[in-house]
Design an enzyme around this catalytic site. Structure first.
Site, PDB file in Angstrom:
ATOM      1  N   HIS A   1       6.128  -0.688  -2.848  1.00 15.70           N
ATOM      2  CA  HIS A   1       5.995  -0.487  -3.672  1.00 15.70           C
ATOM      3  C   HIS A   1       5.324   1.591  -3.690  1.00 15.70           C
ATOM      4  O   HIS A   1       4.985   2.510  -4.556  1.00 15.70           O
ATOM      5  CB  HIS A   1       4.146  -0.506  -3.911  1.00 15.70           C
ATOM      6  CG  HIS A   1       3.713  -1.644  -5.124  1.00 15.70           C
ATOM      7  ND1 HIS A   1       2.712  -2.534  -4.977  1.00 15.70           N
ATOM      8  CD2 HIS A   1       5.243  -2.937  -4.773  1.00 15.70           C
ATOM      9  CE1 HIS A   1       2.976  -3.864  -5.062  1.00 15.70           C
ATOM     10  NE2 HIS A   1       3.922  -3.761  -5.163  1.00 15.70           N
TER      11      HIS A   1
ATOM     12  N   ALA B   1     -10.122  -8.060   7.898  1.00 17.31           N
ATOM     13  CA  ALA B   1      -8.810  -8.267   8.275  1.00 17.31           C
ATOM     14  C   ALA B   1      -8.977  -7.409  10.173  1.00 17.31           C
ATOM     15  O   ALA B   1      -8.492  -7.287  10.791  1.00 17.31           O
ATOM     16  CB  ALA B   1      -8.132  -7.365   7.496  1.00 17.31           C
TER      17      ALA B   1
ATOM     18  N   ASN C   1       0.943  -0.929  -0.415  1.00 15.12           N
ATOM     19  CA  ASN C   1      -0.216   0.123   0.182  1.00 15.12           C
ATOM     20  C   ASN C   1       0.795   1.422   0.221  1.00 15.12           C
ATOM     21  O   ASN C   1       2.249   0.910   0.884  1.00 15.12           O
ATOM     22  CB  ASN C   1      -0.892   0.065   1.590  1.00 15.12           C
ATOM     23  CG  ASN C   1      -1.999  -1.208   0.954  1.00 15.12           C
ATOM     24  OD1 ASN C   1      -1.902  -1.771   0.248  1.00 15.12           O
ATOM     25  ND2 ASN C   1      -2.091  -1.432   2.763  1.00 15.12           N
TER      26      ASN C   1
ATOM     27  N   LEU D   1     -11.409 -11.430   2.468  1.00 16.05           N
ATOM     28  CA  LEU D   1     -12.126 -12.101   2.796  1.00 16.05           C
ATOM     29  C   LEU D   1     -12.838 -13.479   1.320  1.00 16.05           C
ATOM     30  O   LEU D   1     -13.338 -14.308   1.782  1.00 16.05           O
ATOM     31  CB  LEU D   1     -13.561 -10.761   1.450  1.00 16.05           C
ATOM     32  CG  LEU D   1     -13.468  -9.029   2.958  1.00 16.05           C
ATOM     33  CD1 LEU D   1     -13.473  -8.212   2.056  1.00 16.05           C
ATOM     34  CD2 LEU D   1     -13.857 -10.340   3.868  1.00 16.05           C
TER      35      LEU D   1
HETATM   36  C1  BV8 Z   1       9.092  -5.916 -11.105  1.00 20.17           C
HETATM   37  C2  BV8 Z   1       1.475   1.343  -7.609  1.00 20.17           C
HETATM   38  C3  BV8 Z   1      10.993  -6.054 -11.953  1.00 20.17           C
HETATM   39  C4  BV8 Z   1       1.158   2.003  -6.576  1.00 20.17           C
HETATM   40  C5  BV8 Z   1       1.637  -1.113  -8.278  1.00 20.17           C
HETATM   41  C6  BV8 Z   1       3.313 -12.006 -15.614  1.00 20.17           C
HETATM   42  C7  BV8 Z   1       3.674 -12.623 -14.377  1.00 20.17           C
HETATM   43  C8  BV8 Z   1       4.015 -12.256 -13.172  1.00 20.17           C
HETATM   44  C9  BV8 Z   1       5.000 -11.462 -12.413  1.00 20.17           C
HETATM   45  C10 BV8 Z   1       4.522  -9.896 -14.404  1.00 20.17           C
HETATM   46  C11 BV8 Z   1       3.910 -10.386 -15.561  1.00 20.17           C
HETATM   47  N1  BV8 Z   1       4.381  -9.782 -15.942  1.00 20.17           N
HETATM   48  C12 BV8 Z   1       4.637  -8.479 -15.340  1.00 20.17           C
HETATM   49  C13 BV8 Z   1       5.097  -8.949 -14.065  1.00 20.17           C
HETATM   50  C14 BV8 Z   1       5.368  -7.908 -13.693  1.00 20.17           C
HETATM   51  C15 BV8 Z   1       4.708  -7.677 -12.555  1.00 20.17           C
HETATM   52  C16 BV8 Z   1       3.204  -7.975 -12.378  1.00 20.17           C
HETATM   53  O1  BV8 Z   1       2.929  -8.157 -11.461  1.00 20.17           O
HETATM   54  N2  BV8 Z   1       2.020  -7.720 -13.299  1.00 20.17           N
HETATM   55  C17 BV8 Z   1       1.183  -8.935 -12.793  1.00 20.17           C
HETATM   56  C18 BV8 Z   1      -0.042  -7.360 -13.188  1.00 20.17           C
HETATM   57  C19 BV8 Z   1       0.887  -9.743 -13.663  1.00 20.17           C
HETATM   58  N3  BV8 Z   1       5.102  -6.503 -11.598  1.00 20.17           N
HETATM   59  C20 BV8 Z   1       6.364  -5.798 -11.700  1.00 20.17           C
HETATM   60  O2  BV8 Z   1       5.562  -4.628 -12.872  1.00 20.17           O
HETATM   61  C21 BV8 Z   1       6.647  -5.085 -10.178  1.00 20.17           C
HETATM   62  N4  BV8 Z   1       8.011  -4.874 -11.001  1.00 20.17           N
HETATM   63  O3  BV8 Z   1       7.784  -7.143 -11.469  1.00 20.17           O
HETATM   64  O4  BV8 Z   1      10.061  -4.936 -11.111  1.00 20.17           O
HETATM   65  C22 BV8 Z   1      11.586  -6.917 -10.341  1.00 20.17           C
HETATM   66  C23 BV8 Z   1      10.884  -7.246 -10.048  1.00 20.17           C
HETATM   67  C24 BV8 Z   1      11.557  -8.109  -9.092  1.00 20.17           C
HETATM   68  C25 BV8 Z   1      13.065  -7.638  -8.684  1.00 20.17           C
HETATM   69  C26 BV8 Z   1      13.747  -7.042  -9.767  1.00 20.17           C
HETATM   70  C27 BV8 Z   1      12.643  -6.314 -11.236  1.00 20.17           C
HETATM   71  C28 BV8 Z   1       6.219  -3.756  -9.731  1.00 20.17           C
HETATM   72  C29 BV8 Z   1       4.762  -3.935  -9.593  1.00 20.17           C
HETATM   73  C30 BV8 Z   1       4.642  -2.793  -8.780  1.00 20.17           C
HETATM   74  C31 BV8 Z   1       3.192  -2.410  -8.924  1.00 20.17           C
HETATM   75  N5  BV8 Z   1       2.480  -1.315  -8.543  1.00 20.17           N
HETATM   76  N6  BV8 Z   1       0.960   0.048  -7.509  1.00 20.17           N
HETATM   77  C32 BV8 Z   1      -0.239   2.626  -6.400  1.00 20.17           C
HETATM   78  O5  BV8 Z   1      -0.391   2.607  -6.843  1.00 20.17           O
HETATM   79  O6  BV8 Z   1      -0.479   2.249  -5.288  1.00 20.17           O
HETATM   80  S1  BV8 Z   1       0.905  -2.625  -7.743  1.00 20.17           S
HETATM   81  C33 BV8 Z   1      -0.641  -2.415  -7.671  1.00 20.17           C
HETATM   82  O7  BV8 Z   1      -1.027  -3.699  -6.772  1.00 20.17           O
HETATM   83  C34 BV8 Z   1      -0.435  -1.746  -6.249  1.00 20.17           C
HETATM   84  O8  BV8 Z   1       0.908  -0.994  -5.398  1.00 20.17           O
HETATM   85  C35 BV8 Z   1      -1.188  -2.946  -5.317  1.00 20.17           C
HETATM   86  O9  BV8 Z   1      -1.005  -2.664  -3.478  1.00 20.17           O
HETATM   87  C36 BV8 Z   1      -1.006  -4.252  -5.614  1.00 20.17           C
HETATM   88  C37 BV8 Z   1      -1.261  -5.556  -5.567  1.00 20.17           C
HETATM   89  O10 BV8 Z   1      -3.039  -4.916  -5.596  1.00 20.17           O
HETATM   90  P1  BV8 Z   1      -3.841  -5.352  -3.865  1.00 20.17           P
HETATM   91  O11 BV8 Z   1      -2.831  -5.436  -2.680  1.00 20.17           O
HETATM   92  O12 BV8 Z   1      -3.465  -7.093  -3.179  1.00 20.17           O
HETATM   93  O13 BV8 Z   1      -5.277  -5.131  -3.644  1.00 20.17           O
HETATM   94  P2  BV8 Z   1      -6.287  -5.606  -4.887  1.00 20.17           P
HETATM   95  O14 BV8 Z   1      -7.168  -4.785  -4.887  1.00 20.17           O
HETATM   96  O15 BV8 Z   1      -5.999  -6.167  -5.629  1.00 20.17           O
HETATM   97  O16 BV8 Z   1      -7.148  -7.239  -3.712  1.00 20.17           O
HETATM   98  C38 BV8 Z   1      -7.285  -6.526  -2.652  1.00 20.17           C
HETATM   99  C39 BV8 Z   1      -7.273  -7.766  -1.358  1.00 20.17           C
HETATM  100  O17 BV8 Z   1      -7.945  -7.105  -0.374  1.00 20.17           O
HETATM  101  C40 BV8 Z   1      -8.146  -8.896  -2.373  1.00 20.17           C
HETATM  102  O18 BV8 Z   1      -7.566 -10.021  -2.313  1.00 20.17           O
HETATM  103  C41 BV8 Z   1     -10.117  -8.588  -1.300  1.00 20.17           C
HETATM  104  O19 BV8 Z   1     -10.208 -10.193  -1.540  1.00 20.17           O
HETATM  105  C42 BV8 Z   1      -8.808  -8.233  -0.067  1.00 20.17           C
HETATM  106  N7  BV8 Z   1     -10.187  -7.572   1.312  1.00 20.17           N
HETATM  107  C43 BV8 Z   1     -10.527  -6.634   0.498  1.00 20.17           C
HETATM  108  N8  BV8 Z   1     -11.205  -5.555   1.450  1.00 20.17           N
HETATM  109  C44 BV8 Z   1     -10.769  -6.607   2.774  1.00 20.17           C
HETATM  110  C45 BV8 Z   1      -9.540  -8.230   2.099  1.00 20.17           C
HETATM  111  N9  BV8 Z   1      -9.031  -8.526   3.078  1.00 20.17           N
HETATM  112  C46 BV8 Z   1      -9.313  -8.759   4.293  1.00 20.17           C
HETATM  113  N10 BV8 Z   1     -10.123  -8.132   5.084  1.00 20.17           N
HETATM  114  C47 BV8 Z   1     -10.608  -6.704   4.204  1.00 20.17           C
HETATM  115  N11 BV8 Z   1     -11.719  -5.765   4.556  1.00 20.17           N
END
Ligand code: BV8
Length: 239
Positions: free
Chosen positions: A108, A218, A91, A201
């Site tokens: 991030h 949470a 976050n 959830l």
């Molecule tokens: C990198 C910016 C190289 C900040 C973000 C193919 C396969 C694998 C990987 C890749 C691929 N193609 C590309 C990649 C890499 C890519 C990636 O993972 N892409 C994905 C989409 C396939 N990653 C990157 O590019 C990363 N960099 O790989 O560099 C490297 C790596 C390692 C070492 C050297 C070089 C960079 C990733 C960062 C991107 N920036 N955001 C911003 O704007 O905020 S990511 C963005 O998604 C946010 O940061 C966020 O935190 C993140 C993850 O989302 P979540 O936090 O999980 O949130 P989400 O809404 O998805 O889910 C919420 C969850 O909460 C749900 O499960 C829900 O059920 C639950 N929930 C809801 N309410 C509650 C709850 N749980 C409990 N209680 C509640 N009340």
């Protein structure tokens, strides 16, 4: 004393009123990731990206926005834990900081910081950001960007995180959909003996990697998990 690593995602801030990314009404509903969370998107349309983060930064000033019981439980656990403790958050809000968490890595980046694309200096930034600002260190105009890790960019403090994961005895993932790497791969990097717990959830893309699933909000599940862990350790000490 055992070592703990905790990974949090947008779900831990949901109950404080900050929208997640991928749930209904999530942040990605109104924007394509490629347009607002990539360096290419920023280069293509800086104004759109500045505004996307300005809106989210403004929300942090909402007097009704507060850390919830989950944030507070993590800060209390950190304060009481005598083993190693590391909280890694995906976050970019400041709710963990406001709750009192100190042993914290914002993997991030952070909404309340800006970074100069020229000299890479990172500064605190609470107001709106756009291309009209100059860098206090190198003086260049219009090179400040949100201190946010976009897709395709290297997440922060990966070395420190890797070492903590290698020595973890307890790993907890809270409120993350497990769709973004490398964070989603952390659960696969802990030692075999490490106890892996997921609080969410719903089932996630990485649920099958965990030993224990605490299903529910949470703010309810995390305080219970932290209390049970502290009681376990106290029991071990007195046995
Ligand atoms: C990198 C910016 C190289 C900040 C973000 C193919 C396969 C694998 C990987 C890749 C691929 N193609 C590309 C990649 C890499 C890519 C990636 O993972 N892409 C994905 C989409 C396939 N990653 C990157 O590019 C990363 N960099 O790989 O560099 C490297 C790596 C390692 C070492 C050297 C070089 C960079 C990733 C960062 C991107 N920036 N955001 C911003 O704007 O905020 S990511 C963005 O998604 C946010 O940061 C966020 O935190 C993140 C993850 O989302 P979540 O936090 O999980 O949130 P989400 O809404 O998805 O889910 C919420 C969850 O909460 C749900 O499960 C829900 O059920 C639950 N929930 C809801 N309410 C509650 C709850 N749980 C409990 N209680 C509640 N009340």
């Amino acid at each position: 004393m055992p070592n703990i690593v905790v990974l949090t995602g947008a779900g831990i801030s949901a109950e404080s009123g900050i929208r997640t990314f991928r749930d209904g009404g999530g942040l990605w509903e109104n924007h394509r990731i490629e347009d607002v969370a990539t360096p290419e998107g920023f280069h293509r349309n800086p104004r759109l990206v500045y505004e996307f983060y300005n809106q989210r930064r403004r929300q942090l000033k909402d007097p009704n926005l507060k850390p919830n019981a989950a944030h507070l439980a993590l800060a209390e656990l950190e304060a009481r834990w005598t083993g190693e403790f590391l909280l890694v958050t995906q976050n970019v809000d400041d709710l963990h900081q406001r709750a009192g968490s100190k042993k914290l890595i914002s993997l991030h980046g952070e909404l309340r910081k800006a970074r100069c694309t020229g000299c890479h200096q990172v500064v605190e930034w609470d107001g709106d950001l756009d291309e009209s600002h100059d860098c206090a260190q190198c003086g260049y105009l219009g090179q400040l960007r949100p201190h946010i890790v976009w897709f395709g960019e290297m997440p922060l403090s990966m070395g420190r995180i890797g070492m903590a994961l290698e020595n973890a005895d307890y790993f907890l993932a809270v409120g993350t959909s497990g769709q973004v790497y490398p964070a989603a791969g952390f659960v696969a990097s802990v030692p075999e003996h490490c106890k892996k717990t997921e609080i969410n959830l719903n089932p996630t893309d990485i649920s099958n990697a965990f030993d224990e699933h605490l299903t529910g909000p949470a703010s309810e599940q995390l305080p219970r998990w932290a209390k049970a862990l502290l009681e376990t350790i106290t029991k071990i000490k007195t046995d």
